[in-house]
Structures are given as structure tokens and as C-alpha cells.
Design a protein around this motif. Sequence first.
Motif, PDB file in Angstrom:
ATOM      1  N   ALA A 270       0.812  -1.229   0.282  1.00 26.62           N
ATOM      2  CA  ALA A 270      -0.018  -0.106  -0.044  1.00 26.62           C
ATOM      3  C   ALA A 270       0.715   1.422  -0.167  1.00 26.62           C
ATOM      4  CB  ALA A 270      -0.978  -0.193   1.151  1.00 26.62           C
ATOM      5  N   ALA A 271       2.257   1.374   0.377  1.00 29.16           N
ATOM      6  CA  ALA A 271       2.938   2.302   0.698  1.00 29.16           C
ATOM      7  C   ALA A 271       3.712   2.508  -0.671  1.00 29.16           C
ATOM      8  CB  ALA A 271       3.845   2.242   1.782  1.00 29.16           C
ATOM      9  N   THR A 272       3.866   1.724  -1.513  1.00 29.75           N
ATOM     10  CA  THR A 272       4.885   1.717  -2.532  1.00 29.75           C
ATOM     11  C   THR A 272       3.977   1.704  -3.922  1.00 29.75           C
ATOM     12  OG1 THR A 272       5.115  -0.613  -2.884  1.00 29.75           O
ATOM     13  CG2 THR A 272       6.618   0.523  -1.447  1.00 29.75           C
ATOM     14  N   ASP A 273       5.008   2.156  -4.839  1.00 31.43           N
ATOM     15  CA  ASP A 273       4.476   2.272  -6.243  1.00 31.43           C
ATOM     16  C   ASP A 273       4.664   1.243  -7.219  1.00 31.43           C
ATOM     17  OD1 ASP A 273       6.830   2.781  -6.685  1.00 31.43           O
ATOM     18  OD2 ASP A 273       6.765   4.768  -7.863  1.00 31.43           O
ATOM     19  N   GLY A 274       5.211   0.361  -6.676  1.00 31.44           N
ATOM     20  CA  GLY A 274       5.652  -1.204  -7.580  1.00 31.44           C
ATOM     21  C   GLY A 274       4.497  -1.986  -7.852  1.00 31.44           C
ATOM     22  N   ALA A 275       5.144  -3.042  -8.724  1.00 30.97           N
ATOM     23  CA  ALA A 275       3.905  -3.975  -9.150  1.00 30.97           C
ATOM     24  C   ALA A 275       4.025  -5.289  -8.298  1.00 30.97           C
ATOM     25  CB  ALA A 275       4.111  -3.840 -10.506  1.00 30.97           C
ATOM     26  N   GLN A 288       9.257   2.573  -5.207  1.00 32.10           N
ATOM     27  CA  GLN A 288       9.465   3.341  -4.193  1.00 32.10           C
ATOM     28  C   GLN A 288       8.281   3.871  -3.320  1.00 32.10           C
ATOM     29  OE1 GLN A 288      12.854   4.829  -4.093  1.00 32.10           O
ATOM     30  NE2 GLN A 288      13.176   3.359  -5.811  1.00 32.10           N
ATOM     31  N   ILE A 289       8.644   4.379  -2.072  1.00 35.29           N
ATOM     32  CA  ILE A 289       7.706   4.852  -1.169  1.00 35.29           C
ATOM     33  C   ILE A 289       6.603   6.167  -1.781  1.00 35.29           C
ATOM     34  CG2 ILE A 289       7.345   5.866   1.058  1.00 35.29           C
ATOM     35  CD1 ILE A 289       7.929   3.128   1.308  1.00 35.29           C
ATOM     36  N   ASP A 290       5.754   5.782  -1.840  1.00 41.45           N
ATOM     37  CA  ASP A 290       4.920   7.102  -2.212  1.00 41.45           C
ATOM     38  C   ASP A 290       4.551   8.205  -1.346  1.00 41.45           C
ATOM     39  OD1 ASP A 290       4.346   6.815  -5.093  1.00 41.45           O
ATOM     40  OD2 ASP A 290       2.376   5.315  -4.706  1.00 41.45           O
TER      41      ASP A 290
END
Length: 414
Positions: A270-275, A288-290
Motif C-alpha cells: 500500500a505504501a509503494t508504487d511497485g507492481a 519507491q515509497i509514495d
Amino acid sequence: MTQHAPSAPSHPSLEQPPRRPDAPQAVRTPSTGRLVGIDLARGLAVLGMYAAHVGPDPTIGGPLGFVLELARGRASALFALLAGFSLILITGRPQSRTGRAGRQAVGRIVIRSLVLMALGFALTALDTDVDVILSFYGLLFLLVLPLHRLSARTLAVVAAAGALIMPQVLYVIRQSIEGGDWADAVIAGDPLARITGTDGFLELLFTGEYPVLTWMSFMVAGMALARLDLTRRRNLARLSCVGGALAVLGYGGSWLALHLVPHALSTVAAATDGASPASAWWADTVGQIDDGTPAAWLLVGAPHSQTTFSVLGNTGVALIVVAACIWATARLPRLTRLATPVIAVGMIPLTTYVLHVLAIRVVGMEEETAPALLALFLFSATAMILAVVWTRRFRRGPLEHLLHGTTRLADRVT
């Protein structure tokens, strides 16, 4: 094959103790006693950073994606570890230089540090997409310099303590920066920030891609490594075992923590923009941390996550690579000859690193897989060809020569 003396970035001589019966026939220059395996490891680190900067995105998957992901973060960690090795070469190995020679060696490190910081900020000002490591690298030299007389055992303890403690300290400081405005006041009063147009020392120490607070462990580990007699098979075997244990403890420990701690994976996702949050234990594909860094992030082992798990895992991989390179160049002369282009890159690492950043400034970085793969091949092939041609005629690379000449100012120290 003509062998050369180590450089990183210059070529201080590598003093070797008397040979023992269990010592492999390491490939060395007779006049300097240099382990070529260190150059091979350094060359792999430089080319690994090429792969991270101009190669295809690892999310393409498959064997190619796996190899590219291995280079992410781990190549720069290897580069930093070998920087610690170089610091000991300059200040004295196996015993630290004392008296005037010792003071001059310290002076050379200080000058080298300042030059690397200036060069790093100059490359950063080119506004490429590369997170230039040299400024961090220079400050690291300065901060670990007081440790250069310590034994291998003590340095290893310091590196381990740093890996266990500093990531948590960094997390608390970054949380404070995110939650307050004191950092803006620090940056406003920092002359380095004003001169360079960056966040200055705050960025170097805490907020940058290679924060000194956590990356110091890599350099101290390299200093401990340099205190060992690497011509002994027994030491290489122990080094491989320690590296393997650290890699398992780092990446395996992260995997266990993320799966055993309730809601850890979902919180990271939930905190990152990764897949791929499931890859958080070993790969930067976690993203990365959003917005805001959750405490669960401390359980991540991805190479650039600045956690204890990532530092342990990256250090383990770096030690395995160094041990393998030293063993290979000592026992496999045919492979060593085939690896000559990579060794040559490792002999002039500052030049080959800077040239690739300048080339990226000119040609940019490709996004699509096929053009990026072609770019990686051209960058690597060009670097290896130029390095082989240059090192056949000169002891140091052009930038290494300039840096060495500048550090000679320390010879005036009495």
C-alpha cells in the motif's frame, strides 16, 4: 598476459606477507604484489552500474530480468565495499603506515575525498537520471578514515554494528524530516547546499540514494576485508561462507519477516508504487515509497531500501563476488585472460564511471527493452575496449592520473 597494479582510483602497492603452503598462485604484478581479482570485482561493479543505469528494466522478467535485477543496488554496494579496500591500500596494508608516511597517507585520503565530492556534485549538476555515487563516496572516505588503524576483527564488528543499528537510526531521522520543517532550516544554512544547488550534507547523510549513515557499513566491511591475507585459500573459503551466511540472513530474514509479521506485505504494497510487493525481500521492483514510510518498511530487503536486511544481504553478495573473483584469477588463468577487458575496466574505475555518466548526458537513457539492451552492450563494449587499450600503455586512467597528481600535495606533510 601483462598484469597491472590495483587502482581505485589510483594504484598504491599491495604489500603481501610471505607465501604459505595453502596459498593459491594469485595472478599478480611482481613489482606490486597486486591481486588482480580485486580489479575483476571492481570491473564487475562498474559494469553492474552500467546495467542499472542504461540496461532494460528488470520488470521484463525472465533470465535477463533476473540478471539485471541482481545488478540493481548490489553493484554499487560492491563498489562501496571495494572503496574501503582501497582506503586500506593507501593508508597501509597489511599494517598501517606510521610517522610521516602515515600522515601523508591520511592527507591523500582527505584530498581524494574532497575531489570526489566536487566531481560528484559536478556530475549531478548535469541533470541526468543517474544517482551519482561519487559525492557520497567522498564523504564516506572522510568519515571512516579514523578507523583505518583498526584490526580486521574490530572493523568487522564495527561494520556489523552499523548494519544492525544505523538503518533504524536513519528511519527515525527520515521520519523526523518528513514530519517537520527543521530540515529546511538546516539546508538553508548549509553552504554546501547553496554552492551545489542540492540538499547538501542532509542529502549526503540521510535523504540521498546512498545515505552515508547506512552505506558506511559497506566501506568498513571493505576495510576489514583488506586486512586479511587474501592469498590463503582458507581465508577465501571463510570469506565465501561469511558472505553466503550474510546473504541468507539478509534476504532470507527479510522474506521470513515479511511473511510472518501480520500485514507486513500488504502495508508495504500500500505504501509503494511497485507492481510486485512479494519481491520486497530481494528486489527493487517493490517500487519507491509514495507517501510516508511505514515501520513495516524496515522488514524489506530490497537493495536500495536502506534497511538492516538490505545491508546484510548486499554485503554478503559483495563478499561472495570478491572471493570468487580472487579465487578465479588465482586458479583459472584461461578465464582470467578472457576476463581481461573487465579487469581493465576495474583498473580505471573512476574514468569508466565518469565517462558513462557523460555519455548518458549526451545520448540519454532508453526506455524500451531492445534499445536499452543495445545501449548497455555499446556502453559496456566501448568501456572495455577503451580500458584495455589505455591500460596496455598507462598505469593509471586519465582521471586516476589527475586524482593521483592532486593527492601528491599531501607529500608536503611533515
